[in-house]
Motif scaffolding. Sequence first.
Motif, PDB file in Angstrom:
ATOM      1  N   ARG A 114      24.417  10.431  17.335  1.00 32.51           N
ATOM      2  CA  ARG A 114      24.605  10.301  18.741  1.00 32.51           C
ATOM      3  C   ARG A 114      24.807  11.673  19.304  1.00 32.51           C
ATOM      4  O   ARG A 114      24.576  11.892  20.607  1.00 32.51           O
ATOM      5  CB  ARG A 114      25.482   9.293  19.169  1.00 32.51           C
ATOM      6  CG  ARG A 114      25.810   9.240  20.473  1.00 32.51           C
ATOM      7  CD  ARG A 114      26.904   7.945  20.927  1.00 32.51           C
ATOM      8  NE  ARG A 114      28.041   7.905  19.968  1.00 32.51           N
ATOM      9  CZ  ARG A 114      29.083   8.584  20.000  1.00 32.51           C
ATOM     10  NH1 ARG A 114      29.043   9.577  21.241  1.00 32.51           N
ATOM     11  NH2 ARG A 114      30.066   8.720  19.425  1.00 32.51           N
ATOM     12  N   ILE A 150      23.104   2.871   9.287  1.00 40.37           N
ATOM     13  CA  ILE A 150      23.582   3.283  10.669  1.00 40.37           C
ATOM     14  C   ILE A 150      25.200   3.019  10.402  1.00 40.37           C
ATOM     15  O   ILE A 150      25.858   2.457   9.523  1.00 40.37           O
ATOM     16  CB  ILE A 150      23.176   2.191  12.030  1.00 40.37           C
ATOM     17  CG1 ILE A 150      23.449   0.715  11.347  1.00 40.37           C
ATOM     18  CG2 ILE A 150      21.842   2.041  12.007  1.00 40.37           C
ATOM     19  CD1 ILE A 150      23.273  -0.463  12.248  1.00 40.37           C
ATOM     20  N   ILE A 154      30.522   1.282  18.344  1.00 45.04           N
ATOM     21  CA  ILE A 154      29.544   1.506  19.509  1.00 45.04           C
ATOM     22  C   ILE A 154      30.342   2.273  20.555  1.00 45.04           C
ATOM     23  O   ILE A 154      31.466   1.872  21.065  1.00 45.04           O
ATOM     24  CB  ILE A 154      29.090   0.131  19.891  1.00 45.04           C
ATOM     25  CG1 ILE A 154      28.484  -0.653  18.786  1.00 45.04           C
ATOM     26  CG2 ILE A 154      28.101   0.435  21.044  1.00 45.04           C
ATOM     27  CD1 ILE A 154      27.182   0.231  18.267  1.00 45.04           C
ATOM     28  N   ILE A 168      25.736   3.433  21.715  1.00 39.38           N
ATOM     29  CA  ILE A 168      25.155   3.319  20.491  1.00 39.38           C
ATOM     30  C   ILE A 168      25.989   3.787  19.502  1.00 39.38           C
ATOM     31  O   ILE A 168      27.037   4.598  19.747  1.00 39.38           O
ATOM     32  CB  ILE A 168      23.839   4.280  20.257  1.00 39.38           C
ATOM     33  CG1 ILE A 168      23.905   5.555  20.334  1.00 39.38           C
ATOM     34  CG2 ILE A 168      22.617   3.653  21.277  1.00 39.38           C
ATOM     35  CD1 ILE A 168      22.623   6.268  20.108  1.00 39.38           C
ATOM     36  N   PRO A 169      25.947   3.597  18.045  1.00 43.51           N
ATOM     37  CA  PRO A 169      26.945   4.288  17.181  1.00 43.51           C
ATOM     38  C   PRO A 169      26.841   5.708  16.870  1.00 43.51           C
ATOM     39  O   PRO A 169      25.507   6.122  17.137  1.00 43.51           O
ATOM     40  CB  PRO A 169      26.515   3.232  15.803  1.00 43.51           C
ATOM     41  CG  PRO A 169      25.262   2.999  16.184  1.00 43.51           C
ATOM     42  CD  PRO A 169      25.087   2.857  17.444  1.00 43.51           C
ATOM     43  N   ARG A 171      25.930   7.263  14.124  1.00 48.96           N
ATOM     44  CA  ARG A 171      24.585   7.179  13.440  1.00 48.96           C
ATOM     45  C   ARG A 171      23.892   6.272  13.603  1.00 48.96           C
ATOM     46  O   ARG A 171      23.934   4.796  13.246  1.00 48.96           O
ATOM     47  CB  ARG A 171      24.917   7.343  11.639  1.00 48.96           C
ATOM     48  CG  ARG A 171      23.856   7.622  10.606  1.00 48.96           C
ATOM     49  CD  ARG A 171      24.340   7.933   9.440  1.00 48.96           C
ATOM     50  NE  ARG A 171      23.398   8.101   8.595  1.00 48.96           N
ATOM     51  CZ  ARG A 171      23.225   8.125   7.132  1.00 48.96           C
ATOM     52  NH1 ARG A 171      24.451   8.114   6.503  1.00 48.96           N
ATOM     53  NH2 ARG A 171      22.363   8.397   6.454  1.00 48.96           N
ATOM     54  N   HIS A 172      22.633   6.537  14.165  1.00 53.42           N
ATOM     55  CA  HIS A 172      21.676   5.174  14.731  1.00 53.42           C
ATOM     56  C   HIS A 172      20.502   5.024  13.923  1.00 53.42           C
ATOM     57  O   HIS A 172      19.801   3.863  14.155  1.00 53.42           O
ATOM     58  CB  HIS A 172      21.212   5.911  16.151  1.00 53.42           C
ATOM     59  CG  HIS A 172      20.762   7.333  16.312  1.00 53.42           C
ATOM     60  ND1 HIS A 172      19.221   7.482  15.624  1.00 53.42           N
ATOM     61  CD2 HIS A 172      21.165   8.396  16.936  1.00 53.42           C
ATOM     62  CE1 HIS A 172      19.040   8.720  15.991  1.00 53.42           C
ATOM     63  NE2 HIS A 172      20.059   9.162  16.777  1.00 53.42           N
ATOM     64  N   LEU A 179      14.129   6.747  19.015  1.00 51.56           N
ATOM     65  CA  LEU A 179      15.378   6.509  19.851  1.00 51.56           C
ATOM     66  C   LEU A 179      15.045   6.591  21.426  1.00 51.56           C
ATOM     67  O   LEU A 179      15.598   6.098  22.436  1.00 51.56           O
ATOM     68  CB  LEU A 179      16.323   7.896  19.621  1.00 51.56           C
ATOM     69  CG  LEU A 179      17.786   7.776  20.293  1.00 51.56           C
ATOM     70  CD1 LEU A 179      18.617   6.657  20.320  1.00 51.56           C
ATOM     71  CD2 LEU A 179      18.312   9.142  19.845  1.00 51.56           C
ATOM     72  N   PHE A 377      23.669  -4.218  17.356  1.00 54.97           N
ATOM     73  CA  PHE A 377      22.862  -2.961  17.636  1.00 54.97           C
ATOM     74  C   PHE A 377      21.706  -2.927  17.014  1.00 54.97           C
ATOM     75  O   PHE A 377      20.278  -2.389  17.200  1.00 54.97           O
ATOM     76  CB  PHE A 377      23.743  -1.692  17.642  1.00 54.97           C
ATOM     77  CG  PHE A 377      22.909  -0.286  17.491  1.00 54.97           C
ATOM     78  CD1 PHE A 377      22.418   0.297  18.530  1.00 54.97           C
ATOM     79  CD2 PHE A 377      22.615   0.333  16.204  1.00 54.97           C
ATOM     80  CE1 PHE A 377      21.608   1.297  18.539  1.00 54.97           C
ATOM     81  CE2 PHE A 377      21.772   1.287  16.067  1.00 54.97           C
ATOM     82  CZ  PHE A 377      21.396   2.077  17.223  1.00 54.97           C
ATOM     83  N   ASP A 378      21.877  -2.938  15.600  1.00 54.85           N
ATOM     84  CA  ASP A 378      20.828  -3.065  14.526  1.00 54.85           C
ATOM     85  C   ASP A 378      19.604  -4.005  14.777  1.00 54.85           C
ATOM     86  O   ASP A 378      18.441  -3.822  14.519  1.00 54.85           O
ATOM     87  CB  ASP A 378      21.533  -3.337  13.236  1.00 54.85           C
ATOM     88  CG  ASP A 378      20.503  -3.048  12.146  1.00 54.85           C
ATOM     89  OD1 ASP A 378      19.623  -1.892  12.380  1.00 54.85           O
ATOM     90  OD2 ASP A 378      20.439  -3.488  10.780  1.00 54.85           O
ATOM     91  N   ARG A 381      18.060  -2.174  17.816  1.00 55.48           N
ATOM     92  CA  ARG A 381      17.454  -1.005  17.129  1.00 55.48           C
ATOM     93  C   ARG A 381      15.694  -1.487  16.413  1.00 55.48           C
ATOM     94  O   ARG A 381      14.653  -0.728  16.451  1.00 55.48           O
ATOM     95  CB  ARG A 381      18.125  -0.483  15.930  1.00 55.48           C
ATOM     96  CG  ARG A 381      17.294   0.801  15.408  1.00 55.48           C
ATOM     97  CD  ARG A 381      18.536   1.188  14.275  1.00 55.48           C
ATOM     98  NE  ARG A 381      18.606   0.396  12.965  1.00 55.48           N
ATOM     99  CZ  ARG A 381      18.096   1.014  11.926  1.00 55.48           C
ATOM    100  NH1 ARG A 381      17.734   2.126  11.844  1.00 55.48           N
ATOM    101  NH2 ARG A 381      18.080   0.329  10.958  1.00 55.48           N
TER     102      ARG A 381
END
Length: 387
Positions: A114, A150, A154, A168-169, A171-172, A179, A377-378, A381
């Motif tokens: 990120r 990930i 967040i 976002i975290p 590591r995305h 992205l 988030f996942d 994503r």
Amino acid sequence: MTRTGLDNLIADPEGFGLKGKLGLLCNQASVNWEYVHAADLINNAFPDRLTALFGPQHGIVGTEQDNMKETDHGMHPHLRIPVYSLYADGRSPSPSMLAEVDTVLVDLQDVGVRVYTFAATTLYMMQACATLNKKVVVLDRPNPIDGVHIEGNILKPEFASFVGPFPIPMRHGLTMGELMIFYNREFGINCDLKVIPLSGWERFMTFEETGLPWVLPSPNLPTVQSAVVYPGQVILEGTGLSEGRGTTKPFEIFGAPYIRPREVAAHIEEFALEGVVLQEFCFQPTFNKWAGEQCLGFHIHVKDRAVFKSYRFSLAVTATILKLYPEAFTWSAAPYEYVWDQAPFDVIVGDDLIRQELASRSIQDMEAQWVDALNRFDRVRCKHILY
């Protein structure tokens, strides 16, 4: 072998329907598998249509070492077209910079983290182009630390910045193209966006498995190994610990004059050491923190990337050093990436509670609180992945 979006565009210049005059956001890592630069390839494939180049942080040729070291605008030496810095007095392109451009191509090697500013630069380009009714085309490249895993908390919206524009975290697990699709759809950018995808890339692949050349995308990520540890080690920029800048192994080496490596190693939460070996190490940075002084610390050797959690590891190491040496340990002072009123560590991790609780809570407890948000988030994503 994996083919990048650049490779696929050049193999079929007419097949992707690029319209009008072209701009290119790029740097020294924007090359094909034979190390030919994107600007030359695109200029040859689209004669007289490439009218401007744009450079991200560190400059279009990657000369500037550190944060908030701005680069100037200029003229390309042989293409004789303007080169605009997007890390200068502003970080978004002005309407005048885009006046002679209809479509902006983006060819930047992101590192899946990120805080890596190339994604924010691309986002700002998308926002500018959306306002001016211009198109953005991302020439996709692999996520070099894989597109599966990930990790992290967040980001809280109140900590939005150039190193984290959206929640976002750390590591995305997305490519640059994915992205930007995520940002465009989830945050209402409304850019006319196209991604020219990779071919021959699987999400689980290491960068070495792609067969592509690694050209350092920024001065302190010289190797794939430095990129692997970067999602965690970048948090050391918010502390007085050396993250290895000024050595030949930035982010892989870290420490400070006051620590005792064996004592530190004995107190790190064991679960944070999965997949990694810490070698006791002495080093003397030539610039940046502790320049000219002997530092004691470690060289990180990642033995199993599939289980190594870089963010977890670096939080655990930082917490250990903070607990063992509270009088010597320091936090970096503002500013950090143009944020003047928040602690740099908080800006980097996207939260102020982590710094406040680092000495009193286990990293496992912290991670347990992040699980639900990370899972949400996942799920979002996965709606935007291309591969």
